[in-house]
Design a protein around this motif. Structure first.
Motif, PDB file in Angstrom:
ATOM      1  N   PHE A  91       0.823  -1.204   0.000  1.00  0.00           N
ATOM      2  CA  PHE A  91       0.000   0.000   0.000  1.00  0.00           C
ATOM      3  C   PHE A  91       0.864   1.264   0.000  1.00  0.00           C
ATOM      4  O   PHE A  91       0.411   2.329  -0.425  1.00  0.00           O
ATOM      5  N   ASP A  92       2.099   1.141   0.474  1.00  0.00           N
ATOM      6  CA  ASP A  92       3.019   2.275   0.417  1.00  0.00           C
ATOM      7  C   ASP A  92       3.503   2.522  -1.010  1.00  0.00           C
ATOM      8  O   ASP A  92       3.809   3.650  -1.386  1.00  0.00           O
ATOM      9  N   GLU A  93       3.567   1.448  -1.791  1.00  0.00           N
ATOM     10  CA  GLU A  93       4.131   1.540  -3.138  1.00  0.00           C
ATOM     11  C   GLU A  93       3.087   1.863  -4.196  1.00  0.00           C
ATOM     12  O   GLU A  93       3.409   2.441  -5.236  1.00  0.00           O
ATOM     13  N   ALA A  94       1.826   1.489  -3.963  1.00  0.00           N
ATOM     14  CA  ALA A  94       0.786   1.659  -4.974  1.00  0.00           C
ATOM     15  C   ALA A  94       0.455   3.133  -5.193  1.00  0.00           C
ATOM     16  O   ALA A  94       0.606   3.972  -4.303  1.00  0.00           O
ATOM     17  N   ALA A  95      -0.030   3.442  -6.397  1.00  0.00           N
ATOM     18  CA  ALA A  95      -0.457   4.810  -6.722  1.00  0.00           C
ATOM     19  C   ALA A  95      -1.921   5.026  -6.373  1.00  0.00           C
ATOM     20  O   ALA A  95      -2.352   6.162  -6.141  1.00  0.00           O
ATOM     21  N   GLY A  96      -2.698   3.954  -6.344  1.00  0.00           N
ATOM     22  CA  GLY A  96      -4.120   4.033  -6.025  1.00  0.00           C
ATOM     23  C   GLY A  96      -4.666   2.637  -5.819  1.00  0.00           C
ATOM     24  O   GLY A  96      -4.015   1.642  -6.176  1.00  0.00           O
ATOM     25  N   PHE A 143     -11.802  -2.293   5.860  1.00  0.00           N
ATOM     26  CA  PHE A 143     -11.279  -1.419   4.801  1.00  0.00           C
ATOM     27  C   PHE A 143     -10.852  -0.067   5.374  1.00  0.00           C
ATOM     28  O   PHE A 143      -9.805   0.478   5.007  1.00  0.00           O
ATOM     29  N   ALA A 144     -11.656   0.476   6.273  1.00  0.00           N
ATOM     30  CA  ALA A 144     -11.314   1.771   6.868  1.00  0.00           C
ATOM     31  C   ALA A 144     -10.009   1.688   7.647  1.00  0.00           C
ATOM     32  O   ALA A 144      -9.175   2.599   7.587  1.00  0.00           O
ATOM     33  N   ASP A 145      -9.810   0.591   8.367  1.00  0.00           N
ATOM     34  CA  ASP A 145      -8.587   0.434   9.155  1.00  0.00           C
ATOM     35  C   ASP A 145      -7.332   0.458   8.275  1.00  0.00           C
ATOM     36  O   ASP A 145      -6.295   0.992   8.672  1.00  0.00           O
ATOM     37  N   TYR A 146      -7.422  -0.138   7.093  1.00  0.00           N
ATOM     38  CA  TYR A 146      -6.233  -0.276   6.256  1.00  0.00           C
ATOM     39  C   TYR A 146      -6.062   0.838   5.238  1.00  0.00           C
ATOM     40  O   TYR A 146      -4.932   1.102   4.803  1.00  0.00           O
ATOM     41  N   PHE A 147      -7.148   1.482   4.849  1.00  0.00           N
ATOM     42  CA  PHE A 147      -7.045   2.402   3.720  1.00  0.00           C
ATOM     43  C   PHE A 147      -7.325   3.865   4.031  1.00  0.00           C
ATOM     44  O   PHE A 147      -6.858   4.742   3.298  1.00  0.00           O
ATOM     45  N   SER A 148      -8.072   4.160   5.079  1.00  0.00           N
ATOM     46  CA  SER A 148      -8.556   5.533   5.273  1.00  0.00           C
ATOM     47  C   SER A 148      -7.443   6.543   5.536  1.00  0.00           C
ATOM     48  O   SER A 148      -7.624   7.741   5.281  1.00  0.00           O
ATOM     49  N   GLU A 149      -6.289   6.097   6.038  1.00  0.00           N
ATOM     50  CA  GLU A 149      -5.200   7.011   6.337  1.00  0.00           C
ATOM     51  C   GLU A 149      -4.141   7.063   5.231  1.00  0.00           C
ATOM     52  O   GLU A 149      -3.126   7.745   5.375  1.00  0.00           O
ATOM     53  N   LEU A 150      -4.380   6.360   4.134  1.00  0.00           N
ATOM     54  CA  LEU A 150      -3.414   6.387   3.046  1.00  0.00           C
ATOM     55  C   LEU A 150      -3.440   7.744   2.339  1.00  0.00           C
ATOM     56  O   LEU A 150      -4.414   8.489   2.429  1.00  0.00           O
ATOM     57  N   LYS A 151      -2.377   8.040   1.631  1.00  0.00           N
ATOM     58  CA  LYS A 151      -2.260   9.305   0.905  1.00  0.00           C
ATOM     59  C   LYS A 151      -2.485   9.119  -0.590  1.00  0.00           C
ATOM     60  O   LYS A 151      -2.083   9.946  -1.404  1.00  0.00           O
ATOM     61  N   ILE A 152      -3.132   8.045  -0.959  1.00  0.00           N
ATOM     62  CA  ILE A 152      -3.414   7.745  -2.363  1.00  0.00           C
ATOM     63  C   ILE A 152      -4.918   7.534  -2.511  1.00  0.00           C
ATOM     64  O   ILE A 152      -5.598   7.189  -1.541  1.00  0.00           O
ATOM     65  N   PRO A 153      -5.487   7.745  -3.711  1.00  0.00           N
ATOM     66  CA  PRO A 153      -6.928   7.544  -3.872  1.00  0.00           C
ATOM     67  C   PRO A 153      -7.328   6.086  -3.680  1.00  0.00           C
ATOM     68  O   PRO A 153      -6.663   5.172  -4.188  1.00  0.00           O
ATOM     69  N   VAL A 154      -8.413   5.894  -2.931  1.00  0.00           N
ATOM     70  CA  VAL A 154      -8.961   4.563  -2.689  1.00  0.00           C
ATOM     71  C   VAL A 154     -10.472   4.648  -2.867  1.00  0.00           C
ATOM     72  O   VAL A 154     -11.133   5.458  -2.202  1.00  0.00           O
ATOM     73  N   VAL A 155     -11.011   3.844  -3.753  1.00  0.00           N
ATOM     74  CA  VAL A 155     -12.446   3.855  -4.031  1.00  0.00           C
ATOM     75  C   VAL A 155     -12.952   2.421  -3.989  1.00  0.00           C
ATOM     76  O   VAL A 155     -12.327   1.509  -4.541  1.00  0.00           O
ATOM     77  N   LYS A 156     -14.096   2.205  -3.335  1.00  0.00           N
ATOM     78  CA  LYS A 156     -14.646   0.854  -3.227  1.00  0.00           C
ATOM     79  C   LYS A 156     -16.039   0.784  -3.845  1.00  0.00           C
ATOM     80  O   LYS A 156     -16.702   1.804  -4.046  1.00  0.00           O
ATOM     81  N   GLY A 157     -16.436  -0.458  -4.146  1.00  0.00           N
ATOM     82  CA  GLY A 157     -17.768  -0.697  -4.685  1.00  0.00           C
ATOM     83  C   GLY A 157     -17.794  -1.072  -6.150  1.00  0.00           C
ATOM     84  O   GLY A 157     -18.878  -1.221  -6.733  1.00  0.00           O
ATOM     85  N   PHE A 158     -16.635  -1.239  -6.773  1.00  0.00           N
ATOM     86  CA  PHE A 158     -16.598  -1.573  -8.193  1.00  0.00           C
ATOM     87  C   PHE A 158     -17.137  -2.990  -8.421  1.00  0.00           C
ATOM     88  O   PHE A 158     -16.780  -3.917  -7.699  1.00  0.00           O
ATOM     89  N   LYS A 159     -17.963  -3.131  -9.437  1.00  0.00           N
ATOM     90  CA  LYS A 159     -18.511  -4.442  -9.785  1.00  0.00           C
ATOM     91  C   LYS A 159     -17.483  -5.185 -10.654  1.00  0.00           C
ATOM     92  O   LYS A 159     -17.675  -5.423 -11.843  1.00  0.00           O
ATOM     93  N   ILE A 160     -16.394  -5.502 -10.000  1.00  0.00           N
ATOM     94  CA  ILE A 160     -15.313  -6.248 -10.627  1.00  0.00           C
ATOM     95  C   ILE A 160     -15.025  -7.438  -9.728  1.00  0.00           C
ATOM     96  O   ILE A 160     -14.656  -7.269  -8.566  1.00  0.00           O
TER      97      ILE A 160
END
Length: 307
Positions: free
Chosen positions: A230-235, A259-276
């Motif tokens: 998660f430190d290396e990813a762009a989003g 999800f909030a525990d792991y992603f909410s404090e990141l400095k990169i865009p994070v979006v959930k709910g994709f039908k993938i």
């Protein structure tokens, strides 16, 4: 920049293989007419009906089918019949140089994630994360939108995912650009520490899963966190997490809390709910293609996966 396979055209032959578990043969027969309706001819892998416990034949048989389809000049693309388990068992024996010399459409998801990662890394080719024949296309709930997503194999066009497909939620705003990589969360985790460890540096990471309880999602995300993914990813694009619930009367965090525990404090865009993922409709995407994730506008744009 990964190589784009050539687009399919009506009259082309596609190979159908089972790199993992044995596909339901009745469902596979029901699904094959869908490919014919797309104007495609079909060549079945030799081990398509083989079975060795939870595997679709021996590792050698499944590997031979994969190699044969990539080597066959009459085969323009390869569609996986189903997932399950087993593709990682022969990943270290794949002839990636041969695949690099014979780029063609390769389509599947779930356990096929391991092959997407391996082929993307060592054959430098864009592959496709999309529904499979026996496990998806044959089902009564197979969605019209899922069927339309196969159109990206015949004509290069940008994919635009907005909330018109399904509601999205932004965990972290911002904009990221980079190759879209990833797939099934469990398969991403299984490659950590191996030569097939997913490279996410500067890339947009897609994750999806099925039948993982929240604590199992937590455990897997924690391993990826400790591996600095998660430190290396762009989003981060959070796809469908089907059946991610705990048994009744069992103390548990919700999936949203995890999800909030792991992603909410990141400095990169994070979006959930994709039908993938393991869902209907299933929005198919080219892995390795350049993408743009806009956490503020809640959109995902992906460049074409074929040429």
């Amino acid at each position: 920049m990964r190589k784009l396979p050539k687009r399919l055209k009506r009259g082309d032959t596609v190979g159908v293989i089972a790199p993992s578990s044995p596909p339901d043969q009745e469902n596979l027969r029901k699904a094959l007419p869908f490919l014919e309706e797309l104007g495609l001819k079909i060549k079945l892998g030799k081990s398509i009906d083989a079975s060795r416990g939870y595997l679709a034949g021996t590792d050698e048989e499944r590997l031979d089918d994969l190699h044969a389809m990539f080597e066959d000049p009459e085969v323009a693309g390869i569609i996986c019949a189903g997932g399950g388990y087993g593709s990682a068992r022969f990943a270290d024996r794949i002839d990636y140089a041969m695949i690099m010399e014979n780029p063609k459409v390769f389509w599947g998801y779930s356990d096929i994630t391991f092959l997407h990662t391996a082929i993307g890394e060592y054959a430098e080719m864009v592959t496709f994360h999309g529904p499979m024949l026996a496990s998806d296309v044959a089902k009564p709930e197979f969605h019209e939108r899922s069927a339309r997503m196969f159109g990206q194999l015949f004509e290069p066009f940008e994919l635009h995912y907005t909330e018109e497909v399904a509601p999205l939620e932004t965990l972290v705003g911002g904009v990221a650009k980079g190759e879209l990589v990833g797939g099934n969360l469990s398969l991403i985790r299984s490659a950590v520490g191996t030569k097939f460890d997913l490279d996410v540096k500067g890339k947009i990471l897609l994750i999806e899963a099925i039948n993982l309880e929240p604590y199992e999602v937590d455990e897997t995300l924690n391993q990826l966190r400790l591996a600095r993914k998660f430190d290396e990813a762009a989003g981060i694009v959070i796809g469908d997490f089907k059946n991610a619930v705990s048994p009744q009367d069992t103390p548990s965090l919700t999936l949203d809390q995890v999800f909030a525990d792991y992603f909410s404090e990141l400095k990169i865009p994070v979006v959930k709910g994709f039908k993938i993922g393991h869902c209907e409709p299933h929005f198919s995407v080219p892995l390795g293609a350049l993408a743009r994730l806009d956490g503020d506008a809640k959109t995902l744009t992906i460049l074409p996966g074929v040429q």
